[in-house]
Design an enzyme around this catalytic site. Structure first.
Site, PDB file in Angstrom:
ATOM      1  N   ASP A  39     -18.621  -0.348 -11.161  1.00  0.00           N
ATOM      2  CA  ASP A  39     -17.591  -1.054 -11.919  1.00  0.00           C
ATOM      3  C   ASP A  39     -16.525  -0.042 -12.342  1.00  0.00           C
ATOM      4  O   ASP A  39     -16.834   0.975 -12.980  1.00  0.00           O
ATOM      5  CB  ASP A  39     -18.254  -1.685 -13.145  1.00  0.00           C
ATOM      6  CG  ASP A  39     -17.293  -2.511 -13.968  1.00  0.00           C
ATOM      7  OD1 ASP A  39     -16.153  -2.062 -14.208  1.00  0.00           O
ATOM      8  OD2 ASP A  39     -17.672  -3.623 -14.390  1.00  0.00           O
ATOM      9  N   GLY A  40     -15.267  -0.303 -11.998  1.00  0.00           N
ATOM     10  CA  GLY A  40     -14.184   0.623 -12.312  1.00  0.00           C
ATOM     11  C   GLY A  40     -13.999   0.859 -13.792  1.00  0.00           C
ATOM     12  O   GLY A  40     -13.703   1.986 -14.228  1.00  0.00           O
TER      13      GLY A  40
ATOM     14  N   ASP B 209      -5.776  -0.649  -7.916  1.00  0.00           N
ATOM     15  CA  ASP B 209      -5.454  -1.673  -6.913  1.00  0.00           C
ATOM     16  C   ASP B 209      -6.382  -2.852  -7.152  1.00  0.00           C
ATOM     17  O   ASP B 209      -7.454  -2.944  -6.582  1.00  0.00           O
ATOM     18  CB  ASP B 209      -5.651  -1.089  -5.510  1.00  0.00           C
ATOM     19  CG  ASP B 209      -5.389  -2.117  -4.414  1.00  0.00           C
ATOM     20  OD1 ASP B 209      -4.795  -3.166  -4.707  1.00  0.00           O
ATOM     21  OD2 ASP B 209      -5.789  -1.861  -3.259  1.00  0.00           O
TER      22      ASP B 209
ATOM     23  N   ASP C 152     -10.170  -2.904   0.587  1.00  0.00           N
ATOM     24  CA  ASP C 152      -9.698  -3.072   1.969  1.00  0.00           C
ATOM     25  C   ASP C 152      -9.335  -1.734   2.619  1.00  0.00           C
ATOM     26  O   ASP C 152      -9.180  -1.652   3.838  1.00  0.00           O
ATOM     27  CB  ASP C 152      -8.515  -4.045   2.036  1.00  0.00           C
ATOM     28  CG  ASP C 152      -7.329  -3.630   1.176  1.00  0.00           C
ATOM     29  OD1 ASP C 152      -6.982  -2.440   1.166  1.00  0.00           O
ATOM     30  OD2 ASP C 152      -6.732  -4.517   0.527  1.00  0.00           O
TER      31      ASP C 152
ATOM     32  N   GLU D 127     -15.192   1.066  -5.982  1.00  0.00           N
ATOM     33  CA  GLU D 127     -15.148  -0.345  -5.582  1.00  0.00           C
ATOM     34  C   GLU D 127     -16.440  -1.001  -6.061  1.00  0.00           C
ATOM     35  O   GLU D 127     -17.527  -0.443  -5.881  1.00  0.00           O
ATOM     36  CB  GLU D 127     -14.996  -0.453  -4.059  1.00  0.00           C
ATOM     37  CG  GLU D 127     -15.200  -1.837  -3.478  1.00  0.00           C
ATOM     38  CD  GLU D 127     -14.268  -2.887  -4.053  1.00  0.00           C
ATOM     39  OE1 GLU D 127     -14.784  -3.910  -4.544  1.00  0.00           O
ATOM     40  OE2 GLU D 127     -13.031  -2.693  -4.024  1.00  0.00           O
TER      41      GLU D 127
ATOM     42  N   PRO E 125     -12.066 -12.318 -13.185  1.00  0.00           N
ATOM     43  CA  PRO E 125     -12.757 -11.022 -13.249  1.00  0.00           C
ATOM     44  C   PRO E 125     -11.812  -9.819 -13.294  1.00  0.00           C
ATOM     45  O   PRO E 125     -12.154  -8.780 -13.831  1.00  0.00           O
ATOM     46  CB  PRO E 125     -13.586 -11.007 -11.957  1.00  0.00           C
ATOM     47  CG  PRO E 125     -13.696 -12.419 -11.538  1.00  0.00           C
ATOM     48  CD  PRO E 125     -12.450 -13.095 -12.011  1.00  0.00           C
TER      49      PRO E 125
ATOM     50  N   HIS F  17       0.816  -1.210   0.000  1.00  0.00           N
ATOM     51  CA  HIS F  17       0.000   0.000   0.000  1.00  0.00           C
ATOM     52  C   HIS F  17       0.854   1.266   0.000  1.00  0.00           C
ATOM     53  O   HIS F  17       0.510   2.247  -0.680  1.00  0.00           O
ATOM     54  CB  HIS F  17      -0.963  -0.011   1.195  1.00  0.00           C
ATOM     55  CG  HIS F  17      -2.039  -1.044   1.064  1.00  0.00           C
ATOM     56  ND1 HIS F  17      -2.343  -1.947   2.042  1.00  0.00           N
ATOM     57  CD2 HIS F  17      -2.870  -1.330   0.029  1.00  0.00           C
ATOM     58  CE1 HIS F  17      -3.322  -2.742   1.628  1.00  0.00           C
ATOM     59  NE2 HIS F  17      -3.655  -2.382   0.409  1.00  0.00           N
TER      60      HIS F  17
ATOM     61  N   THR G  13      -7.073  -7.199  -8.364  1.00  0.00           N
ATOM     62  CA  THR G  13      -6.592  -8.568  -8.213  1.00  0.00           C
ATOM     63  C   THR G  13      -5.717  -8.929  -9.413  1.00  0.00           C
ATOM     64  O   THR G  13      -5.549  -8.145 -10.334  1.00  0.00           O
ATOM     65  CB  THR G  13      -7.780  -9.552  -8.132  1.00  0.00           C
ATOM     66  OG1 THR G  13      -8.591  -9.372  -9.309  1.00  0.00           O
ATOM     67  CG2 THR G  13      -8.629  -9.286  -6.898  1.00  0.00           C
ATOM     68  N   ASP G  14      -5.159 -10.140  -9.396  1.00  0.00           N
ATOM     69  CA  ASP G  14      -4.280 -10.552 -10.488  1.00  0.00           C
ATOM     70  C   ASP G  14      -5.021 -10.611 -11.822  1.00  0.00           C
ATOM     71  O   ASP G  14      -6.247 -10.770 -11.856  1.00  0.00           O
ATOM     72  CB  ASP G  14      -3.656 -11.919 -10.173  1.00  0.00           C
ATOM     73  CG  ASP G  14      -2.476 -11.772  -9.232  1.00  0.00           C
ATOM     74  OD1 ASP G  14      -1.450 -11.245  -9.673  1.00  0.00           O
ATOM     75  OD2 ASP G  14      -2.587 -12.162  -8.057  1.00  0.00           O
TER      76      ASP G  14
END
Length: 283
Positions: free
Chosen positions: A137-138, A155, A85, A105, A162, A61, A157-158
């Protein structure tokens, strides 16, 4: 005692002892678990992949936030894509010059869950008056908004399942559209030694929109396999080549306390291992 085995890579993984399960949910499309581990504290994992841990989240972060913000030097408006988070938001809100932060988010439940089980990640940042939390939705947000930002932090996920659309050319194009002149885009880009093809692909996809595209690195213990690469897109290479004295002056003026980031780490993090340089040269 049961163990959680991460299987992000074929033929290689890591395991965590589960000292206590705090939350677990299995749906038709995903499996989420939050558990306690004596070494890393509270751990969150999604679909067999560690997302974040209480003990080492600060590395990720801090580096994804302070490098672009100090490089920019006067960012007033920041956009965070993902980051439910709250760790990125926490670090952005430490910057006194930032006047407005929009965080997009996709799921309010992620924020609520992290507030409950990982409260130190956000540390109250969701209540900061400068924060505007948008549940959307970003991808859609950056393609439709009229807002402009000085720094955009993805930021996510891999780049599997999705999260893959957040590594697409269309997403990068729309992020560039949302940046003010002199703006900087950064994004999580996996562990280069294990995911070198994704580094090359990101470079190719960023290049039509940013004249200066590269990567910088951070060593996050639970993201195993070597240094993590963080993608960088801008139009002024001088922003990532600031003299150490200038970075030190900006850091001191901000009065921010960190645990991983410092000006010397910032100055050195754009130096890439040769295997990454070779891969990027071929790109």
């Amino acid at each position: 005692m049961t163990s959680y085995v991460e299987k992000l890579y074929d033929g290689y993984g890591q395991s965590f002892d589960i000292d206590e399960v705090l939350f677990e949910q299995q749906t038709d499309s995903w499996h989420l678990i939050i558990f306690r581990n004596r070494m890393f504290g509270t751990v969150m994992a999604l679909d067999g992949i560690i997302q974040t841990t209480e003990r080492d989240e600060f590395v990720y972060h801090e580096m994804l936030t302070h490098v672009p913000l100090f490089a920019h030097g006067s960012a007033k408006r920041v956009l965070i894509i993902g980051g439910g988070d709250g760790g990125i938001l926490r670090e952005v809100c430490k910057h006194p010059e930032v006047e407005h932060v929009t965080q997009v988010e996709i799921d309010q439940a992620v924020i609520d869950m992290c507030k409950e089980y990982l409260p130190n990640h956000s540390a109250g940042a969701f209540d900061d008056p400068r924060a505007n939390i948008v549940i959307a939705d970003g991808i859609e947000y950056v393609s439709t908004t009229d807002e402009k930002f000085d720094v955009i932090i993805s930021d996510c996920t891999d780049p599997v399942g999705p999260g893959e659309v957040l590594f697409s050319s269309t997403f990068y194009e729309n992020c560039k559209r949302c940046l003010n002149d002199g703006g900087i885009f950064v994004a999580q880009n996996g562990v280069a030694f294990m995911q070198i093809d994704e580094v090359v692909t990101t470079r190719r996809r960023l290049s039509p929109y940013f004249s200066d595209q590269t990567f910088y690195t951070a060593a996050v213990p639970t993201y195993v396999g070597g240094v993590m690469t963080l993608a960088w897109g801008g139009d002024d290479a001088a922003q990532r080549q600031l003299p150490l004295a200038e970075l030190e002056a900006r850091f001191k003026a901000a009065g921010i306390k960190t645990r991983y980031y410092n000006p010397a780490v910032h100055a050195g993090c754009f130096a890439l291992p040769q295997y990454i340089e070779d891969a990027l040269a071929d790109a």
